[in-house]
Design an enzyme around this catalytic site. Structure first.
Site, PDB file in Angstrom:
ATOM      1  N   GLN A 691      54.957  39.889  51.619  1.00 43.14           N
ATOM      2  CA  GLN A 691      54.657  40.720  50.688  1.00 43.14           C
ATOM      3  C   GLN A 691      55.237  42.092  50.623  1.00 43.14           C
ATOM      4  O   GLN A 691      55.785  42.691  49.672  1.00 43.14           O
ATOM      5  CB  GLN A 691      52.869  41.128  50.612  1.00 43.14           C
ATOM      6  CG  GLN A 691      52.373  39.690  50.001  1.00 43.14           C
ATOM      7  CD  GLN A 691      52.921  39.340  48.739  1.00 43.14           C
ATOM      8  OE1 GLN A 691      53.561  38.011  48.515  1.00 43.14           O
ATOM      9  NE2 GLN A 691      52.679  40.100  47.316  1.00 43.14           N
ATOM     10  N   GLU A 760      45.370  41.600  45.443  1.00 47.49           N
ATOM     11  CA  GLU A 760      46.018  40.594  44.849  1.00 47.49           C
ATOM     12  C   GLU A 760      45.873  39.323  45.593  1.00 47.49           C
ATOM     13  O   GLU A 760      45.650  38.434  44.966  1.00 47.49           O
ATOM     14  CB  GLU A 760      47.453  41.244  44.493  1.00 47.49           C
ATOM     15  CG  GLU A 760      48.392  40.029  43.782  1.00 47.49           C
ATOM     16  CD  GLU A 760      49.790  40.217  43.566  1.00 47.49           C
ATOM     17  OE1 GLU A 760      50.450  39.849  42.940  1.00 47.49           O
ATOM     18  OE2 GLU A 760      50.359  41.106  44.592  1.00 47.49           O
ATOM     19  N   HIS A 761      46.255  39.621  46.762  1.00 50.08           N
ATOM     20  CA  HIS A 761      46.304  38.353  47.759  1.00 50.08           C
ATOM     21  C   HIS A 761      45.503  38.623  48.993  1.00 50.08           C
ATOM     22  O   HIS A 761      45.597  39.810  49.629  1.00 50.08           O
ATOM     23  CB  HIS A 761      47.572  38.112  48.364  1.00 50.08           C
ATOM     24  CG  HIS A 761      48.848  37.880  47.195  1.00 50.08           C
ATOM     25  ND1 HIS A 761      49.504  38.824  46.817  1.00 50.08           N
ATOM     26  CD2 HIS A 761      49.084  36.531  46.303  1.00 50.08           C
ATOM     27  CE1 HIS A 761      50.421  38.322  45.655  1.00 50.08           C
ATOM     28  NE2 HIS A 761      50.293  36.826  45.742  1.00 50.08           N
ATOM     29  N   HIS A 853      23.551  39.733   3.604  1.00 50.15           N
ATOM     30  CA  HIS A 853      23.486  38.986   4.715  1.00 50.15           C
ATOM     31  C   HIS A 853      22.095  38.236   4.387  1.00 50.15           C
ATOM     32  O   HIS A 853      22.198  36.851   4.510  1.00 50.15           O
ATOM     33  CB  HIS A 853      23.352  39.828   5.904  1.00 50.15           C
ATOM     34  CG  HIS A 853      24.707  40.038   6.415  1.00 50.15           C
ATOM     35  ND1 HIS A 853      25.610  40.934   5.871  1.00 50.15           N
ATOM     36  CD2 HIS A 853      25.367  39.670   7.528  1.00 50.15           C
ATOM     37  CE1 HIS A 853      26.660  41.048   6.486  1.00 50.15           C
ATOM     38  NE2 HIS A 853      26.777  40.140   7.597  1.00 50.15           N
TER      39      HIS A 853
END
Length: 866
Positions: A691, A760-761, A853
């Site tokens: 990385q 992230e990892h 409604h």
């Protein structure tokens, strides 16, 4: 005297600034809002030292903001009113930092008037006034009501005065007729008494060291500015392009004039062996001081003997830190002039060693010193408590023998061979910083886990004008930005399918690798498809369902930059194909020859992409978000990128006129490895480095579980040894510099720390790693066990590698099949079902005051009652 010109740059055009740094000065303005102040401060801070910046402020800017601009590094301010100028003067801002709208004060940098008020008498009067702080003579600056002609500019420089001209009206091309050439303006202020019309020219390096004396002509100056190189006038051979044959080329940094306008100064970066034909740095012999020390340190980076003192200094952070603190203490206790000079030289030596180790040049240090000299706001004037306490305990220094500073004995002098047998800088040890979690507080741990701050607001200010240009001008703007940023001149910004076979020619091994990865990613993402709609009968007669539909048109951003990334094309294109998106558009920056990497084109072909946008950065995002004449508009943009890409994605997502969504915010790549005593050091190091090589802003974290010194050292040795064998070692070095090893006692502590960081990892190099997966709460993707390197997830295992970074794993998922789909719900009621829930609907509608409604149900119930 500087370059006889002050280019004017509007804050809104900062992102589009042409390179006019050869002028050496820029006026930014008018600054009229707090947003302008923030944008300009960031721009000055980022580019400080490249040129001098002045800032033109309007009456809407308060004095505190003006001071903040000066603190940020502005050389001077041009206030709009006398009141502002007077206020600055009265609170102590030096007059040399202020250009007044009038000449009411004596000790000021200069006066700014319109061209109609610029007279020879005023120019002469100002030029004869010398500033009290030695900052030179007062200057006359002249503005124009409209873009001036070259003749009008020459009239102003002849006064003498400095014309202020918008940057968009200037050019480095001497042959241009639609803009004002810099060379013509510069030469208009030159004089010479030589019969050949040449000008004496002093060449210096960026630290002011004189390299040599040459001659220039108007033609050579024009060519030098155009080429940004050292081009001079030989009295015998015509134009002289320095280094064209020897390789000792020069990059022109800026041009200056002397006080009389009859001598030119070239400030250059010198390459090769040096300026002189005798292969020496200068024509005037050796230079000394800190620059000489720096050159010696850098030159010996590759040849310090193993085990030598200097090699140890560069490789052992603790040793070098200890020496710096030791020398700093000795400086504080030194008494005599000789002692102080000696100890300060020692401190400077070890400080320069630290700088070279980190890739910091003396020029970088000088820029910081210059920046501090620009500060108007004074420091608080205190010190950290631990140093105040340490100062109270410092013993009186014993008398010590100080070597004769004039001695030629190389073993004892500061610049001697013993201290200069160095190795480090770009070959220093690559090592993560260790942190023992048991020895720091929770708040300190939180600070250490915090990612480097990203200045999103400032980046938005740079990205905004680019996005707006593409939105309003379409293909024309897109092509211009591609030429500017990618150096690629294209006829069309789009490559449409079917893609020519010659653009995706690959060797069989690469093609097989892509095909295998494609199939694995397809299988995993096809498995995520819903086999059937979700159908739930909430009460008898009320059936609710949920079903998915593909997003029709998606834009997939595949970065370029420092690596070729066909894997990203796979991770985005395959899920889009599986989801059934009808229109798949890729965007990727082209190479300088206008072509794309064949791997990306091949993947685009395999996933059935309709087109590839030949652009990167914010401009590519804008083109897909809004559409252009050639680029189809998309409904969603996915894919990683740098801060500019992320800022552009967030900007267009918030623009309702774009009607586009994005996958997630993204930041620099990151990995966190949890490893125990049984982990293979080579495996751990390889995962960290996989990385770190993405970019210098990547971050890698190791959490070492109950490791002793030997086990930690084994991993650190592997990190350094493996890194030094990588082609991208300098990128790795930059990433490792801000990465850490956290030491903890248990796996549970390690996973808790990981959850706090939300990587992230996440890689679990643990014994029986799978049993700890249930503890993981926050991570983009988890790699379980020693045989599951993160690289497999990046390419071929089947999971997606487009993952949340910067801590967003706490709230975002990685890209998956459902990222390319939307979910619809439906409900079907029978009369019995309506009767069952109708009363509740009417009551709640009444409570909310929404009678229509309730009426929609009431009329149906009344009908059923008939």
């Amino acid at each position: 005297m500087t370059f006889p010109l002050l280019p004017l740059l509007a804050p809104c055009n900062i992102a589009l600034t042409p390179d006019l740094s050869v002028v050496g000065n820029t006026l930014i303005g008018p600054v009229s809002t707090s947003q302008d102040v923030a944008t300009v401060k960031d721009y000055i801070s980022t580019n400080f030292g490249l040129v001098e910046f002045s800032v033109q402020v309007t009456s809407a800017i308060d004095i505190d903001d003006v001071i903040s601009l000066l603190d940020a590094g502005a050389d001077a301010v041009f206030p709009e009113t006398d009141e502002q100028a007077t206020a600055l003067f009265e609170i102590g801002v030096p007059g040399s930092r202020v250009v007044f709208p009038s000449e009411d004060y004596d000790d000021i940098k200069g006066v700014c008037v319109t061209s109609s008020d610029a007279t020879p008498d005023l120019a002469s009067k100002l030029s004869k006034s010398v500033l009290a702080d030695g900052a030179g003579n007062k200057k006359l600056y002249v503005t124009f009501p409209a873009t001036p002609t070259l003749e009008q500019v020459k009239q102003i420089t002849a006064l003498p005065a400095i014309p202020i001209i918008p940057v968009e009206a200037l050019t480095t091309d001497p042959a241009a007729t639609d803009k004002l050439p810099l060379a013509a303006i510069f030469c208009s202020a030159l004089t010479t008494d030589r019969p050949d019309g040449y000008f004496s020219t002093l060449v210096v390096d960026t630290q002011g060291v004189a390299l040599g004396l040459v001659y220039s002509s108007e033609e050579s100056i024009a060519q030098a500015i155009k080429a940004r190189a050292g081009v001079y006038q030989s009295r015998k051979r015509g134009l002289w392009f320095k280094g064209a044959t020897s390789g000792a080329v020069q990059t022109l940094i800026r041009l200056e004039l002397d006080c009389d306008g009859d001598c030119v100064k070239f400030v250059v970066e010198q390459a090769g062996k040096g300026f002189c034909h005798l292969d020496t740095t200068t024509c005037f012999g050796k230079s000394g001081g800190v620059p000489a020390l720096e050159r010696t340190l850098v030159s010996r980076l590759e040849n310090a003997p193993a085990g030598s003192y200097t090699r140890r200094l560069f490789n052992d952070e603790k040793l070098l830190s200890a020496k710096i603190m030791e020398e700093a203490e000795e400086l504080t206790t030194a008494k005599s002039k000789d002692e102080i000079a000696w100890e300060f030289a020692d401190l400077l030596y070890f400080g320069m060693t630290r700088a070279v180790q980190a890739g910091v040049s003396w020029a970088d240090v000088e820029r910081n010193l210059d920046s501090k000299a620009k500060k108007i706001t004074r420091r608080k004037g205190d010190a950290k408590q631990k140093w105040i306490d340490a100062g109270k305990k410092t013993p009186e220094a014993p008398e010590k023998s100080v070597p004769n500073t004039e001695s030629t004995n190389s073993s004892t002098t500061v610049n001697g061979a013993v201290k200069l047998a160095s190795n480090g800088g770009s070959t220093g040890r690559i090592q993560l910083t260790r942190v023992d979690v048991s020895e720091i507080s929770e708040s300190e741990l939180t600070d250490l886990l915090r990612r480097p701050a990203q200045k999103n607001a400032n980046i938005m200010n740079l990205v905004g004008p680019i996005v707006e240009e593409v939105r309003t001008r379409g293909d024309a703007a897109l092509l211009e930005f591609t030429a500017k940023f990618e150096k690629a001149k294209l006829k069309s910004p789009v490559l449409n399918a079917p893609f020519p076979p010659e653009l995706m020619e690959l060797d069989q091994e690469t093609k097989d690798a892509i095909d295998l990865s494609f199939e694995n990613v397809r299988k995993f993402h096809a498995g995520q498809l819903e086999s059937a709609p979700l159908v739930v009968e909430t009460v008898p007669g009320v059936v609710c369902s949920r079903f998915s539909r593909p997003i029709e048109s998606v834009g997939l951003y595949v970065p370029g930059g420092t690596a070729i990334l066909p894997s990203t094309a796979l991770m985005l294109g395959v899920p889009a194909l599986v989801a059934g998106c009808k229109n798949i558009i890729f965007a990727s920056p082209p190479r300088s020859d206008g072509t794309l990497t064949p791997e990306v084109v091949y993947v685009a072909h395999k996933v059935g992409a309709a087109a590839i946008v030949l652009a990167g950065g914010a401009q590519a995002v804008a083109a897909m978000a809004y559409g252009t004449e050639s680029v189809p508009k998309v409904n969603k943009i996915l894919g990683p990128g740098n801060q500019f890409v992320t800022a552009a994605k967030m900007l267009v997502q918030n623009d309702t006129s774009a009607l586009v969504s994005i996958d997630m915010p993204a930041g620099p790549s990151e990995v966190l490895v949890v490893a125990d005593k049984k982990a293979n050091p080579a495996f751990v190091a390889s995962d960290l480095l996989s990385q770190a090589e993405h970019g210098v802003d990547s971050q890698v974290i190791l959490i070492a579980v109950d490791m002793d010194e030997t086990e930690l050292q084994a991993i650190e040795d592997e990190v350094h040894e493996q890194a030094m064998r990588l082609p991208r070692v300098e990128i790795v070095r930059g990433a490792i510099a801000h990465s850490r090893t956290f030491q903890v006692k248990t796996v549970e502590q390690a996973i808790a720390l990981s959850n706090k960081y939300a990587p992230e990892h996440l890689i679990l190099q643990l014994e029986n790693a799978s049993k700890y997966v249930d503890l993981v709460q926050h991570a983009g993707s988890v790699f379980v066990g020693a045989w599951s390197p993160e690289s497999c997830g990046d390419y071929s295992s089947g999971t997606n590698h487009t993952l949340p970074t910067y801590g967003y794993a706490t709230v975002y998922s990685g890209v998956n099949t459902h990222s390319f789909m939307k979910h619809l719900t439906s409900q079907e009621l029978t009369p019995e079902g309506l009767k069952t829930i109708g009363g509740a609907v009417v009551r709640l509608a009444t409570v909310e005051g929404l009678d229509a409604h309730g009426n929609a149900v009431r009329v149906r119930l009344e009908h059923l009652a008939k």
